[in-house]
Design a protein around this motif. Structure first.
Motif, mmCIF file in Angstrom:
data_model
loop_
_atom_site.group_PDB
_atom_site.id
_atom_site.type_symbol
_atom_site.label_atom_id
_atom_site.label_comp_id
_atom_site.label_asym_id
_atom_site.label_seq_id
_atom_site.Cartn_x
_atom_site.Cartn_y
_atom_site.Cartn_z
ATOM 1 N N ILE B 87 -7.814 0.054 9.315
ATOM 2 C CA ILE B 87 -6.748 -0.162 8.329
ATOM 3 C C ILE B 87 -5.392 0.181 8.937
ATOM 4 O O ILE B 87 -5.250 1.193 9.631
ATOM 5 C CB ILE B 87 -6.978 0.702 7.060
ATOM 6 C CG1 ILE B 87 -8.378 0.412 6.484
ATOM 7 C CG2 ILE B 87 -5.904 0.427 6.000
ATOM 8 C CD1 ILE B 87 -8.798 1.352 5.375
ATOM 9 N N GLY B 88 -4.420 -0.630 8.650
ATOM 10 C CA GLY B 88 -3.048 -0.325 9.057
ATOM 11 C C GLY B 88 -2.203 -0.113 7.812
ATOM 12 O O GLY B 88 -2.394 -0.797 6.806
ATOM 13 N N PHE B 89 -1.302 0.862 7.874
ATOM 14 C CA PHE B 89 -0.454 1.149 6.706
ATOM 15 C C PHE B 89 1.002 0.859 7.004
ATOM 16 O O PHE B 89 1.499 1.140 8.095
ATOM 17 C CB PHE B 89 -0.565 2.633 6.329
ATOM 18 C CG PHE B 89 -1.843 2.978 5.636
ATOM 19 C CD1 PHE B 89 -1.975 2.816 4.264
ATOM 20 C CD2 PHE B 89 -2.923 3.467 6.353
ATOM 21 C CE1 PHE B 89 -3.160 3.144 3.633
ATOM 22 C CE2 PHE B 89 -4.111 3.791 5.717
ATOM 23 C CZ PHE B 89 -4.238 3.633 4.354
ATOM 24 N N ILE B 90 1.678 0.331 5.994
ATOM 25 C CA ILE B 90 3.138 0.171 6.077
ATOM 26 C C ILE B 90 3.717 0.786 4.807
ATOM 27 O O ILE B 90 3.250 0.486 3.715
ATOM 28 C CB ILE B 90 3.531 -1.327 6.166
ATOM 29 C CG1 ILE B 90 2.830 -1.978 7.379
ATOM 30 C CG2 ILE B 90 5.036 -1.488 6.277
ATOM 31 C CD1 ILE B 90 2.850 -3.499 7.340
ATOM 32 N N PHE B 91 4.691 1.695 5.002
ATOM 33 C CA PHE B 91 5.236 2.424 3.852
ATOM 34 C C PHE B 91 6.664 1.964 3.539
ATOM 35 O O PHE B 91 7.354 1.438 4.415
ATOM 36 C CB PHE B 91 5.259 3.926 4.128
ATOM 37 C CG PHE B 91 3.915 4.500 4.483
ATOM 38 C CD1 PHE B 91 3.003 4.827 3.501
ATOM 39 C CD2 PHE B 91 3.561 4.707 5.812
ATOM 40 C CE1 PHE B 91 1.771 5.353 3.829
ATOM 41 C CE2 PHE B 91 2.326 5.234 6.146
ATOM 42 C CZ PHE B 91 1.423 5.554 5.146
ATOM 43 N N GLN B 92 7.064 2.267 2.299
ATOM 44 C CA GLN B 92 8.418 1.883 1.886
ATOM 45 C C GLN B 92 9.488 2.571 2.754
ATOM 46 O O GLN B 92 10.454 1.965 3.173
ATOM 47 C CB GLN B 92 8.633 2.255 0.416
ATOM 48 C CG GLN B 92 10.028 1.926 -0.073
ATOM 49 C CD GLN B 92 10.228 2.326 -1.536
ATOM 50 O OE1 GLN B 92 9.295 2.768 -2.208
ATOM 51 N NE2 GLN B 92 11.432 2.157 -2.020
ATOM 52 N N PHE B 93 9.268 3.894 3.005
ATOM 53 C CA PHE B 93 10.274 4.648 3.772
ATOM 54 C C PHE B 93 9.927 4.707 5.262
ATOM 55 O O PHE B 93 10.271 5.665 5.937
ATOM 56 C CB PHE B 93 10.442 6.048 3.179
ATOM 57 C CG PHE B 93 11.034 6.018 1.798
ATOM 58 C CD1 PHE B 93 12.333 5.575 1.614
ATOM 59 C CD2 PHE B 93 10.294 6.390 0.692
ATOM 60 C CE1 PHE B 93 12.889 5.530 0.349
ATOM 61 C CE2 PHE B 93 10.846 6.345 -0.572
ATOM 62 C CZ PHE B 93 12.141 5.903 -0.757
ATOM 63 N N PHE B 94 9.229 3.737 5.740
ATOM 64 C CA PHE B 94 8.867 3.546 7.156
ATOM 65 C C PHE B 94 7.966 4.657 7.702
ATOM 66 O O PHE B 94 7.027 4.393 8.414
ATOM 67 C CB PHE B 94 10.096 3.386 8.068
ATOM 68 C CG PHE B 94 11.280 2.721 7.408
ATOM 69 C CD1 PHE B 94 11.114 1.542 6.667
ATOM 70 C CD2 PHE B 94 12.554 3.268 7.479
ATOM 71 C CE1 PHE B 94 12.197 0.919 6.057
ATOM 72 C CE2 PHE B 94 13.640 2.659 6.862
ATOM 73 C CZ PHE B 94 13.466 1.489 6.140
ATOM 74 N N ASN B 95 8.335 5.892 7.350
ATOM 75 C CA ASN B 95 7.561 7.047 7.818
ATOM 76 C C ASN B 95 7.294 7.035 9.315
ATOM 77 O O ASN B 95 6.163 7.207 9.766
ATOM 78 C CB ASN B 95 6.229 7.145 7.061
ATOM 79 C CG ASN B 95 6.421 7.706 5.671
ATOM 80 O OD1 ASN B 95 7.478 8.262 5.371
ATOM 81 N ND2 ASN B 95 5.436 7.549 4.823
ATOM 82 N N LEU B 96 8.346 6.871 10.058
ATOM 83 C CA LEU B 96 8.198 6.994 11.512
ATOM 84 C C LEU B 96 8.427 8.457 11.878
ATOM 85 O O LEU B 96 9.150 9.172 11.174
ATOM 86 C CB LEU B 96 9.223 6.107 12.224
ATOM 87 C CG LEU B 96 9.138 4.608 11.921
ATOM 88 C CD1 LEU B 96 10.260 3.872 12.643
ATOM 89 C CD2 LEU B 96 7.789 4.042 12.329
ATOM 90 N N ILE B 97 7.808 8.878 12.959
ATOM 91 C CA ILE B 97 8.011 10.270 13.397
ATOM 92 C C ILE B 97 9.365 10.338 14.099
ATOM 93 O O ILE B 97 9.598 9.651 15.087
ATOM 94 C CB ILE B 97 6.894 10.717 14.365
ATOM 95 C CG1 ILE B 97 5.519 10.593 13.699
ATOM 96 C CG2 ILE B 97 7.140 12.123 14.891
ATOM 97 C CD1 ILE B 97 5.141 11.662 12.726
#
Lengths: 855, 247
Positions: B87-97
């Motif tokens: 599964i791959g996830f994409i979030f509204q707030f990108f959530n990059l480190i």
């Protein structure tokens, strides 16, 4: 690099200030532990070098367990001992050399501060070791006042073969003729001077006595055979003699050093504990701050181990870095202190301090403590981070409830502990009160989270009266109580720091209350005759009783009182015995009585002359585990004697050394000691002080061992020394409070980062930079006020515990530490304002648009 | 991985009088390679459904079947592994480190799976290059625009070659132009690489890029619409449908 290490490294680099501050906490703790533990081993090695220098390279040396001289006939026991090839009885003694004795120049540092006087039977001594003379001849039986010295000593004293050297003796000074010179000395320690046994006995007033028997055994003995011979020798002498390869270091000195090191270690562990607290708090906030990151990592498939790994790797990085720097700076601190101590130790203790000694154990322990505490402090937050489900982390608000439940149980436990420790105080029993100190603090730490809200409310109202008006104070108070557990941990760090400061304040208030009286009563005589070393009586060559007699005969002198010294063993414990004239002593000095079986002190003194009675100090009573009225058995080279403890009292100079006071008569009878090591003198009221002073100083010139000083002068010196010590203590504990400042800065900075958008919003709706600053400063002040409030309670309790602990050694009562509390409050306030400086600046300078966009 | 099935999927929060039913016996099936949008008003249970489909949350009732695996039967470790690989996830707030570069962020799922950094980075670079970020590989998130950050997040979602991609309001934080770019990118990913995509959105214009729209209201599926292939130009039809449902 794997992902855990990469992330840990990057996160640390991303928050440089925080990384610096938390690492600083580790550096500080390790620095203290490492630095302080260099000092004692260095001193011990120097002591042992001195002692070893004296013991040489013989197979075994035998001494009495008390360290005191014994009859030379004891050596005869070895005549038929199996395996013994030769033996040499000697009288070996450290002779302290008074300041400027040889160069008579107070501007030049003294080259020789102590000598090892070795009195031998010439042929016997030659049978156990070699004396390769480079000049002159060896000692002969018929020699009187002949001496053999090393080339190094000859050079430093500018002496030569056929010339003479002076050394202090019980008769004042003795002049010795140099008959032989040994090669230059290469080993460390005091210079040895070799004389005939009778000469040494005369110099030290130990007629017919020796104190060491050097033994060599049959050559090529196997380890097993060696042990067998050692047992034979031990059996020949009996259990009251110690047979070993080396004479032990001076136990009196060692005890004092150990006490000092124990205190410093306590200080270091406390500092490291505070460091751990800060790291724990930082990691908790890190976990809170990175909830979203953690959640995302979990969502992407990072398992719990990976999350724990990332947090612990950060701890590990900081632990390794902090420990490394701590050891580095600790070395310089320890080495610096050793260097600074060198002249002082030479002057007061006649001890030549060598280069700093670092044991591998110290390095290992420092690394284990530094890295261990850091990683352990990160473990709990790491575990709690790993328990976060991806969803919880993506919705941070889901966690607040969890804390409330935990804090509630903690508070109940804390309240119960506090009540129990208060009951311990009322019980008045030291065995309950002492552990109570720790538990009271634990109780406060546990109860803090639940009290953060009401206390913030209370202090917020007070604050609003004179600072941060127009709702800013309310905002600050609201912000603080949003994360009560974080605020509680920070407040607890401040509390611990201030607890120590206030407790030390309590101890100092209580000590000063009685200490100066004690000095005045004990050492306030008109004149004091002080030997080179006032703590280590055994290394002083005293004066025979003629000196005191002659002093008494000076016109205008009212009374002279002298102390004599012997070490002894009781119940396996090495103790100091001081003797006095029970009539003269109270007239020029005084002991500070704590318990007495007689109605008054006069009777207690008088009882010393009636049979074998003894007054003991608190330290000795505690060491012997006896009570007043009990009898103790004291072992001497001439047999063992029962002494009855008639009172507990202490004097200023021996307060921390296990000391018993007996009469001169008993000292002579049971210990064979007649020379005075410390003398006090009072003039008559109507005496011609100038004439008396001149006469006293003229006579004292014949006894250069003693430094003549007036009581007032000595009192002032002692007082200024004590004042300096107390100030140093305050500074030391102020330094200890610094980690709490770091904790506060950390908490506030993190709070600012977390609330970036809110701060942007406040600015957007018209909040000024000044108001933002005021909000952060108010938060800091509230935080420090809570910590200070708890610190005052903790400090009062801990101060009381310290006083109770000291009471067994020293007579003092608890005095309310007003000064300590005021200092604590001042530090709390200053830290509050100081801690807010960086975060307030950061918050007030935020760009409004950027802040509103911040995620 | 074949179809994704949710059967009688229910999620409730709280108990007693405070009980809230976020999802109420939802049954849906998503075919392999399908691009599905989930729409509905705020609080209708869109995100909850997505979290349950991704194994981020546990259902109160019912179950989710992905590739034959019943997610409720999997323990935390197995679920974590499934998320990492399938599964791959994409979030509204990108959530990059924030402390990692674009390429490191995009490589994260494979790095976490133990793939060597060089190999992981090369895979990530491949995706980022396809998404037009070849000149931004070493930039940190704060040096990228919102649209660029979301493209990194999409690359991250694809780097482990997952069969299902879950996107939670992927354009919710972007301007119109960037939103269109991202939606178009997702559609291409579904079409060219055959990935199954489930996207939650409240924007009809973005939903119009999908093949099918599932409408939720009060935790229930109220409608399903198969869209005509108009290259995202049928937003008006979606709005019309929403109006009808809203009434």
């Amino acid at each position: 690099m794997n992902i855990e290490l990469t992330l840990a490294y990057r996160y640390l680099g991303g928050r440089k200030l925080r990384t610096f501050l938390t690492t600083l906490a580790v550096v500080f703790g390790v620095l203290v532990i490492f630095g302080m533990n260099i000092i004692l081993p260095t001193m011990i090695e120097s002591l042992q070098a001195n002692v070893q220098g004296a013991s040489g390279l013989v197979d075994f040396s035998a001494t009495h367990i008390s360290g005191e001289p014994f009859s030379i006939s004891v050596a005869d026991q070895l005549k038929n001992a199996d395996g013994v090839r030769a033996y040499s009885p000697s009288l070996t003694r450290v002779v302290n050399i008074p300041a400027d004795f040889y160069d008579d120049d107070s501007n030049q540092p003294d080259k020789v501060t102590a000598l090892s006087l070795v009195g031998v039977i010439p042929e016997a001594a030659r049978s156990v070791r070699a004396y390769p003379l480079v000049e002159g001849r060896y000692l002969e039986d018929a020699d009187t006042n002949a001496v053999i010295i090393s080339r190094t000593l000859a050079d430093s004293l500018n002496a030569h073969l056929g010339g003479t050297i002076r050394i202090p003796s019980v008769d004042g000074t003795t002049e010795l003729t140099i008959v032989g010179i040994l090669p230059a000395r290469t080993s460390p320690g005091n210079e040895e001077i070799l004389v005939n046994l009778p000469t040494a006995q005369t110099i030290t007033n130990q007629s017919g006595k020796v104190n060491t028997i050097d033994i060599v055994i049959e050559t090529f003995a196997s380890e097993e055979r060696r042990n067998e011979i050692q047992t034979n020798i031990q059996n020949a002498f009996g259990k009251n003699y110690a047979v070993g390869t080396q004479i032990s270091a001076d136990t009196q000195m060692f005890a004092s050093l150990q006490l000092g090191q124990a205190m410093m270690n306590l200080f270091g562990v406390f500092a490291l504990f505070m460091g751990g607290f800060i790291i724990f708090n930082t990691f908790r906030t890190i976990v809170a701050e990175r909830r979203r990151d953690i959640g995302m990592l979990r969502a992407l498939g990072a398992n719990r181990k990976t999350i724990i790994g990332i947090i612990l790797a950060e701890g590990l990085f900081q632990g390794i870095l902090g420990t490394g720097l701590g050891i580095f700076f600790g070395y310089f601190m320890g080495a610096g202190i050793v260097k600074a101590m060198r002249p002082m130790m030479t002057q007061f203790l006649n001890l030549q301090i060598g280069e700093p000694v670092i044991s591998p154990t110290l390095v290992i322990v420092s690394i284990a403590l530094g890295v261990g505490v850091t990683v352990a402090a990160g473990l709990f937050p790491a575990l709690s981070a790993s328990r976060v489900t991806p969803l919880e982390a993506l919705r941070p608000s889901a966690n607040e409830k969890l804390f409330e439940g935990r804090a509630g149980w903690g508070a109940v436990g804390g309240a119960v502990i506090i009540i129990l420790t208060l009951l311990a105080i009322f019980s008045g029993r030291a065995e309950f009160i002492m552990p109570g100190g720790f538990f009271f603090l634990l109780g406060l730490v546990l109860i803090t989270p639940i009290l953060v809200r009401p206390l913030a409310l209370l202090f917020g109202k007070i604050l609003a009266l004179f600072y941060a008006r127009r709702g800013i104070s309310d905002l600050a108070q609201g912000n603080l109580t949003r994360q009560p557990s974080r605020a509680a941990v920070t407040a607890s760090t401040t509390m611990l720091a201030l607890t120590v400061i206030i407790a030390i304040g309590g101890m100092i208030s209580s000590l000063t209350f009685t200490l100066y009286d004690l000095i005045r009563a004990n050492l306030g005589s008109d004149y004091l005759f002080i030997p080179p070393s006032i703590a280590l009586w055994s290394s002083n060559v005293g004066a025979n009783k003629d000196f005191a007699e002659q002093l008494k005969n000076i016109d205008g002198v009212d009374e002279v009182s002298a102390l004599r010294y012997s070490s002894a063993v009781s119940n396996g414990q090495l103790i100091s015995l001081l003797s006095m004239d029970p009539v003269a002593f109270p007239r020029v000095s005084a002991l500070f009585f704590q318990t007495n079986i007689f109605a008054d002190e006069v009777s207690a003194y008088a009882s010393l002359d009636e049979g074998r009675n003894m007054i003991v100090n608190g330290a000795l009573l505690a060491a012997l585990k006896k009570n007043v009225g009990d009898t103790v058995n004291i072992v001497t080279p001439d047999g063992s004697f029962d002494y009855r403890i008639v009172a507990v009292a202490t004097d200023m100079l021996n307060a921390k050394v296990t000391t018993g006071y007996i009469s001169h008569d008993n000292m002579k009878k049971d210990f064979g000691v007649q020379d005075d090591v410390f003398i006090q003198l009072n003039l008559k009221k109507d005496a011609n002080r100038q004439a008396a002073d001149a006469a006293i100083r003229a006579l004292s010139a014949n006894y250069p061992t003693f430094k003549v000083i007036s009581g007032v002068e000595y009192y002032n010196t002692m007082k200024s020394q004590l004042d300096a010590t107390f100030s140093a203590l305050y500074i030391l504990f102020f330094v200890l409070a610094i980690p709490s400042l770091i904790a506060m800065i950390n908490t506030l900075t993190i709070g600012v980062i977390e609330r970036t958008r809110e701060i942007g919003m406040i600015r957007a709706v018209g909040g000024t930079r000044k108001q933002i600053r005021a909000m952060i400063v108010s938060e800091a002040l509230l935080l420090s006020a809570i910590g200070t409030a708890f610190g005052i309670f903790g400090g009062l309790y801990l101060g009381y515990v310290i006083v109770i602990a000291l009471e067994s050694i020293f007579p003092l009562g608890f005095v309310f530490p007003t000064a300590g509390i005021l200092i604590g409050i001042a530090i709390g306030l200053i830290f509050g304002i100081f801690a807010a400086f960086i975060p307030a600046r950061q918050a007030s300078r935020m760009n409004v648009v950027d802040a509103l966009r911040y995620e | 991985m074949s179809n994704i099935q949710a059967e009688k999927l229910t999620k409730t929060y709280g108990a007693g009088s405070t009980k809230i039913t976020a999802l109420d016996h939802v049954n849906i099936t998503i075919k392999e390679g399908e691009f599905v949008a989930i729409m509905g008003p705020s609080g209708c249970g869109k995100s909850t459904l997505l979290h349950l489909l991704g194994g981020l949350d546990k259902p109160s009732e019912g179950h989710v079947l992905i590739g034959g695996h019943n997610l409720t039967d999997l323990n935390d470790d197995k679920l974590t592994e499934l998320r990492r690989r399938k599964i791959g996830f994409i979030f509204q707030f990108f959530n990059l480190i924030p402390v990692l570069s674009a390429v490191e962020n995009a490589a994260l799922p494979v790095t976490l799976d133990g793939v060597k950094p060089a190999e992981a980075n090369s895979k990530a670079t491949e995706w980022l290059t396809r998404f037009g970020l070849s000149d931004r590989l070493m930039n940190r998130p704060d040096q990228l625009s919102g649209g660029q950050q979301q493209r990194v997040a999409i690359a991250r979602a694809l780097v482990a070659d997952p069969e299902l991609i879950l996107a939670d309001e992927p354009t919710g934080n972007l301007d119109t132009r960037s939103s269109d770019e991202i939606a178009s990118l997702l559609r291409d990913v579904s079409k060219q690489y055959g990935r199954t995509i489930v996207m939650v959105t409240h924007d009809p214009r973005i939903a119009a890029y999908a093949n099918r729209i599932i409408f939720l209201k009060d935790g229930k599926v109220v409608d399903e619409t198969l869209l005509e292939k108009k290259n995202g130009k049928n937003a008006e039809d979606v709005m019309e449908k929403m109006k009808q449902l809203g009434d």
